[in-house]
Design a protein around this motif. Sequence first.
Motif, PDB file in Angstrom:
ATOM      1  N   ARG A 302      51.712  27.082  35.784  1.00 51.14           N
ATOM      2  CA  ARG A 302      50.360  27.657  35.628  1.00 51.14           C
ATOM      3  C   ARG A 302      49.448  26.677  34.918  1.00 51.14           C
ATOM      4  O   ARG A 302      49.875  26.009  33.981  1.00 51.14           O
ATOM      5  CB  ARG A 302      50.433  28.939  34.793  1.00 51.14           C
ATOM      6  CG  ARG A 302      51.292  30.014  35.400  1.00 51.14           C
ATOM      7  CD  ARG A 302      51.358  31.204  34.458  1.00 51.14           C
ATOM      8  NE  ARG A 302      52.420  32.123  34.855  1.00 51.14           N
ATOM      9  CZ  ARG A 302      52.233  33.118  35.703  1.00 51.14           C
ATOM     10  NH1 ARG A 302      51.036  33.319  36.232  1.00 51.14           N
ATOM     11  NH2 ARG A 302      53.236  33.910  36.030  1.00 51.14           N
ATOM     12  N   PHE A 303      48.198  26.633  35.339  1.00 52.39           N
ATOM     13  CA  PHE A 303      47.255  25.754  34.632  1.00 52.39           C
ATOM     14  C   PHE A 303      45.930  26.428  34.323  1.00 52.39           C
ATOM     15  O   PHE A 303      45.409  27.212  35.099  1.00 52.39           O
ATOM     16  CB  PHE A 303      47.023  24.451  35.411  1.00 52.39           C
ATOM     17  CG  PHE A 303      46.148  24.593  36.625  1.00 52.39           C
ATOM     18  CD1 PHE A 303      46.662  25.099  37.813  1.00 52.39           C
ATOM     19  CD2 PHE A 303      44.811  24.213  36.577  1.00 52.39           C
ATOM     20  CE1 PHE A 303      45.846  25.236  38.932  1.00 52.39           C
ATOM     21  CE2 PHE A 303      43.988  24.349  37.702  1.00 52.39           C
ATOM     22  CZ  PHE A 303      44.512  24.863  38.881  1.00 52.39           C
ATOM     23  N   TYR A 304      45.429  26.123  33.120  1.00 50.68           N
ATOM     24  CA  TYR A 304      44.098  26.541  32.677  1.00 50.68           C
ATOM     25  C   TYR A 304      43.168  25.341  32.823  1.00 50.68           C
ATOM     26  O   TYR A 304      43.619  24.200  32.785  1.00 50.68           O
ATOM     27  CB  TYR A 304      44.114  26.930  31.197  1.00 50.68           C
ATOM     28  CG  TYR A 304      44.986  28.105  30.855  1.00 50.68           C
ATOM     29  CD1 TYR A 304      44.433  29.372  30.768  1.00 50.68           C
ATOM     30  CD2 TYR A 304      46.342  27.936  30.582  1.00 50.68           C
ATOM     31  CE1 TYR A 304      45.226  30.464  30.424  1.00 50.68           C
ATOM     32  CE2 TYR A 304      47.136  29.018  30.244  1.00 50.68           C
ATOM     33  CZ  TYR A 304      46.574  30.286  30.169  1.00 50.68           C
ATOM     34  OH  TYR A 304      47.352  31.351  29.831  1.00 50.68           O
ATOM     35  N   THR A 305      41.868  25.609  32.910  1.00 53.00           N
ATOM     36  CA  THR A 305      40.910  24.506  32.959  1.00 53.00           C
ATOM     37  C   THR A 305      39.697  24.829  32.108  1.00 53.00           C
ATOM     38  O   THR A 305      39.207  25.966  32.126  1.00 53.00           O
ATOM     39  CB  THR A 305      40.427  24.258  34.407  1.00 53.00           C
ATOM     40  OG1 THR A 305      41.566  24.014  35.238  1.00 53.00           O
ATOM     41  CG2 THR A 305      39.487  23.054  34.493  1.00 53.00           C
ATOM     42  N   MET A 306      39.232  23.846  31.331  1.00 55.84           N
ATOM     43  CA  MET A 306      37.856  23.919  30.793  1.00 55.84           C
ATOM     44  C   MET A 306      37.295  22.503  30.852  1.00 55.84           C
ATOM     45  O   MET A 306      37.491  21.696  29.961  1.00 55.84           O
ATOM     46  CB  MET A 306      37.789  24.530  29.395  1.00 55.84           C
ATOM     47  CG  MET A 306      38.822  24.125  28.408  1.00 55.84           C
ATOM     48  SD  MET A 306      38.440  24.960  26.846  1.00 55.84           S
ATOM     49  CE  MET A 306      39.487  24.046  25.739  1.00 55.84           C
ATOM     50  N   ALA A 307      36.617  22.242  31.954  1.00 54.75           N
ATOM     51  CA  ALA A 307      36.180  20.876  32.249  1.00 54.75           C
ATOM     52  C   ALA A 307      34.870  20.912  33.023  1.00 54.75           C
ATOM     53  O   ALA A 307      34.412  21.975  33.444  1.00 54.75           O
ATOM     54  CB  ALA A 307      37.252  20.158  33.073  1.00 54.75           C
ATOM     55  N   LYS A 329      43.078  31.010  33.699  1.00 52.52           N
ATOM     56  CA  LYS A 329      41.637  31.048  33.432  1.00 52.52           C
ATOM     57  C   LYS A 329      40.977  29.687  33.670  1.00 52.52           C
ATOM     58  O   LYS A 329      41.460  28.672  33.192  1.00 52.52           O
ATOM     59  CB  LYS A 329      41.399  31.482  31.984  1.00 52.52           C
ATOM     60  CG  LYS A 329      41.808  32.916  31.720  1.00 52.52           C
ATOM     61  CD  LYS A 329      41.826  33.240  30.238  1.00 52.52           C
ATOM     62  CE  LYS A 329      42.262  34.684  30.021  1.00 52.52           C
ATOM     63  NZ  LYS A 329      42.539  34.980  28.601  1.00 52.52           N
ATOM     64  N   GLN A 330      39.897  29.708  34.424  1.00 53.60           N
ATOM     65  CA  GLN A 330      39.186  28.483  34.787  1.00 53.60           C
ATOM     66  C   GLN A 330      37.765  28.518  34.227  1.00 53.60           C
ATOM     67  O   GLN A 330      36.993  29.422  34.543  1.00 53.60           O
ATOM     68  CB  GLN A 330      39.124  28.349  36.317  1.00 53.60           C
ATOM     69  CG  GLN A 330      40.485  28.403  37.020  1.00 53.60           C
ATOM     70  CD  GLN A 330      41.295  27.121  36.832  1.00 53.60           C
ATOM     71  OE1 GLN A 330      40.774  26.017  36.990  1.00 53.60           O
ATOM     72  NE2 GLN A 330      42.565  27.265  36.469  1.00 53.60           N
ATOM     73  N   PHE A 331      37.427  27.526  33.393  1.00 51.81           N
ATOM     74  CA  PHE A 331      36.078  27.443  32.826  1.00 51.81           C
ATOM     75  C   PHE A 331      35.402  26.150  33.264  1.00 51.81           C
ATOM     76  O   PHE A 331      36.014  25.074  33.187  1.00 51.81           O
ATOM     77  CB  PHE A 331      36.129  27.479  31.294  1.00 51.81           C
ATOM     78  CG  PHE A 331      36.650  28.770  30.747  1.00 51.81           C
ATOM     79  CD1 PHE A 331      35.787  29.837  30.529  1.00 51.81           C
ATOM     80  CD2 PHE A 331      38.004  28.923  30.467  1.00 51.81           C
ATOM     81  CE1 PHE A 331      36.270  31.043  30.033  1.00 51.81           C
ATOM     82  CE2 PHE A 331      38.490  30.120  29.975  1.00 51.81           C
ATOM     83  CZ  PHE A 331      37.632  31.185  29.753  1.00 51.81           C
ATOM     84  N   ILE A 332      34.170  26.260  33.670  1.00 45.00           N
ATOM     85  CA  ILE A 332      33.384  25.084  34.054  1.00 45.00           C
ATOM     86  C   ILE A 332      32.273  24.915  33.029  1.00 45.00           C
ATOM     87  O   ILE A 332      31.490  25.832  32.788  1.00 45.00           O
ATOM     88  CB  ILE A 332      32.855  25.230  35.495  1.00 45.00           C
ATOM     89  CG1 ILE A 332      34.045  25.090  36.448  1.00 45.00           C
ATOM     90  CG2 ILE A 332      31.780  24.187  35.788  1.00 45.00           C
ATOM     91  CD1 ILE A 332      33.700  25.128  37.909  1.00 45.00           C
ATOM     92  N   VAL A 386      43.876  21.743  31.440  1.00 43.99           N
ATOM     93  CA  VAL A 386      43.119  20.582  31.907  1.00 43.99           C
ATOM     94  C   VAL A 386      41.735  20.637  31.265  1.00 43.99           C
ATOM     95  O   VAL A 386      41.084  21.681  31.306  1.00 43.99           O
ATOM     96  CB  VAL A 386      42.946  20.639  33.445  1.00 43.99           C
ATOM     97  CG1 VAL A 386      42.154  19.429  33.943  1.00 43.99           C
ATOM     98  CG2 VAL A 386      44.301  20.707  34.129  1.00 43.99           C
ATOM     99  N   GLY A 387      41.309  19.559  30.643  1.00 41.73           N
ATOM    100  CA  GLY A 387      39.975  19.592  30.056  1.00 41.73           C
ATOM    101  C   GLY A 387      39.697  18.384  29.206  1.00 41.73           C
ATOM    102  O   GLY A 387      39.896  17.245  29.644  1.00 41.73           O
TER     103      GLY A 387
END
Lengths: 445, 481
Positions: A302-307, A329-332, A386-387
């Motif tokens: 599993r991967f999260y992102t805030m990038a 959860k994915q954040f842009i 990832v971020g």
Amino acid sequence: MGQFTEKQGVGCALAGFYTALAIEKVLPIIHGGPGCVANAQQIMGNQNGSQQGVGFSEGMLPSTNLTDTDIVFGGGKKLDELIDNTVQYFDADLYIAIGGCVAAIIGDDMEEITGKYRKTGKPVLFTEAPGFKGNNIWGHTQILKSIIEQYLPDKREKVNKGQVNVWGIVPYYDPFWAGTCDAVEELLKDIGLKPNIIYGKGRGIKNIDKIPEAEFNLVLSPWWDVEIAELLTERYGTPFLHYPSLPIGPTETKRFLKVLEEYANLDSEVVSDYIRKKEDRYYFYIEKGIAHLYDARKLPKRFYTMANSTYALGIAKYFINDLGLVPEKQFITDGVPQKYQKQIAEEYKSFDGGIESDVTFTLDVGSAMIEIGNDEGKYHNATVIVGSSWNDVPAKKLGAYNLHVSAPIGDRVILDRSYFGFDGGLHLFEDLYDKVAGMFGIEMA
Amino acid sequence: MKTAVIGSESLGRERRIKSVTCYEGNLKDLTEKGCSGCLKGGKRCLSTATFCSHLTALDELSVVKNAVVVDHGPIGCSSGMMRWTLNYRMESLVTGEPFGDLNVLSTNLSESDTVFGAINKLYDTVREAYRRHNPEVIYITSTCMSSTIGEDFESAVDVLREEIPVPIVFVGCAGAKSKIWASGFDSEQHANFKNLIKPPKEKRNTVNIIEFLHHHKQYTIDLLDRIGLKPLFFNAHATVEDFAHASESIASTGVCNVKASYLGSALEKEYGVKYLADDYGMGIAGFERWYLKLAELTGSEDIAREYIASEHEKYDPILEDYRQKFKGVKAMIIMGSGYAFELVRVLSEIGIDVVHTNSFHYDPVLDRDDDKDYMKRVTQDIEDLPVSISDAQHFETIKRIEKYKPDVIITRVHGAQTIALKTGTPVVNVLAAFGFPGTVDLAEYIYEELQNKNFVKKFGEHCGFSFTEKFKNENDKSFIV
């Protein structure tokens, strides 16, 4: 803009000066406070892959260093004197005076001041980029607009068949910009096009001069530089192809090449050959490199992102479509304007294998950190975040693998690395699974 | 007393203590002119970007334990917090503090706010900062924009204090207030003094250590323990309660008087806390003087002398070895003024000759009235040393490197490092050179660097600058008008 933020993943508009620094022998002249460059440097340069300007650099950028007295009496004279001396001492092909908040509030007429120099044949442009008007991506756009509107001719004289200007890369903010420029250039050449990129080594003003002659413009990002491509259509009638994602790895790069083949009417045999060769090469290295990873190990799924949007989406596609990971959860976090959000959200609904994800647009990295931190203890197996270097606290909390790809990045030295294309996928594979292998025998194995 | 802790914010250094950022000459001339008050700040015909007193203040406020900073400005004024966050995390590991971030929120001012003001945004952000982090103190910092549009911070603080039960502290630290980034230390110390420091209830055997991130925390604790004292560290990891007790300390000292002068002087003036301004433990002689002065506070000079003697016994042979190794080595220093002059002596203690020292600014006096001759001890043996003052104006740095041709450049921050590397000159970053071990540490680092110059030599051959012929014909004094 408008809402408060915590732990920013963007600089302010003035930080757009990095776009000028990325073009060989173009010198930004800062009309702002003494510390505006330093503030930008700590998210776009030093603390973003250990980068700095080449030739001209942050440590020696002409700047009016405005203080209280200038706020009272105006800073125009100071700027005029600074430009006068800068053009005498610094050997540049193009100078761009860039105004920040203070210059804008006191209302210095930068157009008039720089216009005086242009009349004498000195290429001095101006850009108003006060931090209260937008973030560094907006500032980047303003710099490019200034170059197009103040330096380039009004009309295109001829069309250079096969020439494609490449956009959608925000130099320095994207710490992989230089390697990506090289990689995109190589790919486009390999399939028979004539790429024209203005950033990086050996390009500079001669490539700026070629912008109007392109057969088409190519934008490789969900939204960065779409406005520039539109401006070039309006000004020169040049059409553009907006590929709304940075292609990373085999699946997306193949799709991109197919779209490009059709759009630019490329020789399909050449494109197919390229794909076959590159894809075979990609899987050769993957097959060669997975033995230890699969030797009685648990790999993260599993991967999260805030990038930023370009890397959040590009990496999500590669992770899901090629590496078989699952989105959490994915954040842009790069302040995507409302009008582009829907199209990006749709991309998150169309991963291979019917996989979908929600995505949240926010400038407030602090709130994203709390949201991800709330998942502490939720999953048995280790996850990936990832971020940016703001990942570190939630990553520690969750015991997650922590991959930094988006500003600010304080723990990587990025030289010619790029995640673009087939080879870029290999690099990202290495960077992700280096993190995993690095923990074997330590904690999370 | 120049430290007038009255009014809502401190004055910039150029106005308060006549600090300058433009000078070229020698040490004798600099100090004589400075002390007699006739050192006028020169001007340059060219200027390059420097650093921000606002950023200095943000860094020093955000390291206070369980503090949150609300920066009332556009997003860029606090977008660079990752740099100090990384330093903070690194030093937290050394000092045993928990891993974490520096917590800074931005009100993210936009264009319409320049017209209508944005005090409601400030309220919202402070409330969110409190909700999110449950802090022990909230700092509200001003920026060029919020101070120029005339935001009413005082009223805002009054309103917020009614509803939030922790200290709400306004810090006037707009970047445009001063050209000298060290003025940011004064801004934050002014605010902390006014808001967190309380009158003493009792005297305690603590010493206020006013420095950055306490790299030598354990060493300092051990040194003070020997002579019956306890350190109270500021600002990093200091609690609101620590600030309240600062006035009860027996003395204040710090890692450099640029950093410690404002608060140290204010505590001395208001509450009689002796400020040891002359020395701060750099190098051998500096450490001896500093440690003996601390020992005097408790009448423990004998213990201090004994310790110093044992350090000599342990380190003298090592230092002598370096003096032999460094025979003929010439250095140039590019540092803040707290270090630029002291380091000349420290380097002489390990056998390195300094051919030029460049300081980012110069304070003719410190904040205490009796600190007029504070440079004398530094200058006595090296009056003829060529000296320059420039706030990171590195087009001059390049000229000075060409002129003095040092074997090594001793520096740390503000861009001098990579500029110097491009001239093909080895660069060593000095962190503190605190005491005997710190001096040996510096010596070893310089020695290592000089063992193999292949990288810097080849780098210098391939990478350079883009100047005109006119620039190439100028000298180091050409730009001062």
